[in-house]
Scaffold this motif. Structure first.
Motif, PDB file in Angstrom:
ATOM      1  N   LEU A   6       0.840  -1.185   0.000  1.00  0.00           N
ATOM      2  CA  LEU A   6       0.000   0.000   0.000  1.00  0.00           C
ATOM      3  C   LEU A   6       0.887   1.251   0.000  1.00  0.00           C
ATOM      4  O   LEU A   6       2.082   1.173   0.302  1.00  0.00           O
ATOM      5  N   PRO A   7       0.324   2.411  -0.334  1.00  0.00           N
ATOM      6  CA  PRO A   7       1.126   3.644  -0.354  1.00  0.00           C
ATOM      7  C   PRO A   7       1.801   3.903   0.985  1.00  0.00           C
ATOM      8  O   PRO A   7       1.231   3.635   2.053  1.00  0.00           O
ATOM      9  N   ARG A   8       3.003   4.447   0.925  1.00  0.00           N
ATOM     10  CA  ARG A   8       3.775   4.713   2.143  1.00  0.00           C
ATOM     11  C   ARG A   8       3.069   5.765   2.999  1.00  0.00           C
ATOM     12  O   ARG A   8       2.503   6.721   2.495  1.00  0.00           O
ATOM     13  N   HIS A   9       3.135   5.570   4.311  1.00  0.00           N
ATOM     14  CA  HIS A   9       2.538   6.470   5.296  1.00  0.00           C
ATOM     15  C   HIS A   9       1.034   6.618   5.067  1.00  0.00           C
ATOM     16  O   HIS A   9       0.459   7.697   5.222  1.00  0.00           O
ATOM     17  N   ALA A  10       0.392   5.518   4.712  1.00  0.00           N
ATOM     18  CA  ALA A  10      -1.052   5.519   4.483  1.00  0.00           C
ATOM     19  C   ALA A  10      -1.793   5.787   5.788  1.00  0.00           C
ATOM     20  O   ALA A  10      -1.409   5.303   6.856  1.00  0.00           O
ATOM     21  N   ALA A  11      -2.876   6.570   5.700  1.00  0.00           N
ATOM     22  CA  ALA A  11      -3.737   6.802   6.862  1.00  0.00           C
ATOM     23  C   ALA A  11      -4.407   5.494   7.256  1.00  0.00           C
ATOM     24  O   ALA A  11      -4.718   4.652   6.407  1.00  0.00           O
ATOM     25  N   TYR A  12      -4.658   5.332   8.545  1.00  0.00           N
ATOM     26  CA  TYR A  12      -5.189   4.066   9.048  1.00  0.00           C
ATOM     27  C   TYR A  12      -6.635   3.824   8.642  1.00  0.00           C
ATOM     28  O   TYR A  12      -6.988   2.724   8.187  1.00  0.00           O
ATOM     29  N   LEU A  13      -7.483   4.816   8.810  1.00  0.00           N
ATOM     30  CA  LEU A  13      -8.917   4.619   8.603  1.00  0.00           C
ATOM     31  C   LEU A  13      -9.276   4.096   7.213  1.00  0.00           C
ATOM     32  O   LEU A  13     -10.049   3.136   7.096  1.00  0.00           O
ATOM     33  N   PRO A  14      -8.762   4.674   6.125  1.00  0.00           N
ATOM     34  CA  PRO A  14      -9.118   4.138   4.806  1.00  0.00           C
ATOM     35  C   PRO A  14      -8.657   2.700   4.593  1.00  0.00           C
ATOM     36  O   PRO A  14      -9.339   1.923   3.906  1.00  0.00           O
ATOM     37  N   GLU A  38       3.258   0.886   5.727  1.00  0.00           N
ATOM     38  CA  GLU A  38       3.908   1.685   6.766  1.00  0.00           C
ATOM     39  C   GLU A  38       2.965   2.862   7.028  1.00  0.00           C
ATOM     40  O   GLU A  38       2.800   3.724   6.171  1.00  0.00           O
ATOM     41  N   HIS A  39       2.313   2.852   8.179  1.00  0.00           N
ATOM     42  CA  HIS A  39       1.267   3.827   8.447  1.00  0.00           C
ATOM     43  C   HIS A  39       1.802   5.189   8.880  1.00  0.00           C
ATOM     44  O   HIS A  39       2.904   5.294   9.434  1.00  0.00           O
TER      45      HIS A  39
END
Length: 216
Positions: A6-14, A38-39
């Protein structure tokens, strides 16, 4: 089994929402998937999470989610592996599944030269030897520090959420909580254990171990 970054530093909720949607929509023939991410910084409280275990959020987002367990922290320098597995199809019970996830992490650490262990019943996750006097990793230490957290949700026999391995991160946010509901529980990362490893490399190690273990 499909592995997705998944995209780096992705937000948790989505990401949490996407896991639920995937699990609801899958059929008996849907291949299992591993999502690696990596959240961005976030504290998550599980279904049984008690708010008193959040000591000081310090401006970090707090999310109440549907996994098992208490409170933990996700952030840069940590690899999270979301395991979207059909346990019914694999003939796995929940306790057995959790033990197998722990075994995968322990095997991954061993490959990197770090001895990992389970702590005790009722405290899922993986731990490494720790010397409280030096407040650091010690392969001969008499205490244990947490290096990987586990939390899962089962819906209609299908699992989501998964595990988080501390790689090379700012560990200070763990001081703002009682990690996994344990007051004073020390946390370490691979860097603290003398392992020079990027989040991407750790994710590839984990994905290979997870795939080899569950696709046997």
């Amino acid at each position: 089994m499909h592995v997705r970054w998944l995209p780096r530093h992705a937000a948790y909720l989505p990401v949490w929402q996407a896991m639920r949607e995937f699990t609801e929509a899958r059929t008996a023939d849907t291949p299992d998937e591993i999502w690696l991410v990596e959240h961005a910084p976030v504290y998550t409280l599980g279904q049984a999470g008690r708010p008193e275990h959040l000591l000081n959020a310090g401006g970090i987002e707090v999310v109440h989610c549907d996994r098992g367990g208490q409170i933990t922290y996700h952030g840069p320098g940590q690899i999270v592996a979301y395991c979207l597995f059909d346990l019914r199809r694999r003939g796995l019970f929940v306790k057995e599944y959790v033990e197998q996830l722990e075994s995968v992490v322990i095997d991954t650490l061993a490959q990197l030269g770090v001895p990992g262990a389970r702590r005790k019943a009722g405290a899922p996750g993986v731990y490494v030897p720790y010397d409280p006097q030096r407040a650091g990793y010690d392969p001969h230490g008499g205490d244990l520090a947490k290096i990987a957290a586990l939390g899962i949700k089962i819906r209609n026999g299908r699992a989501y959420h998964g595990l988080a391995l501390n790689v090379d991160m700012d560990l200070a946010p763990f001081l703002g909580i009682n990690p996994c509901g344990y007051e004073g529980l020390a946390t370490l990362d691979l860097r603290s254990c003398g392992v020079a490893c990027s989040v991407g490399e750790a994710g590839e190690h984990l994905a290979r171990r997870l795939t080899a273990h569950f696709d046997r």
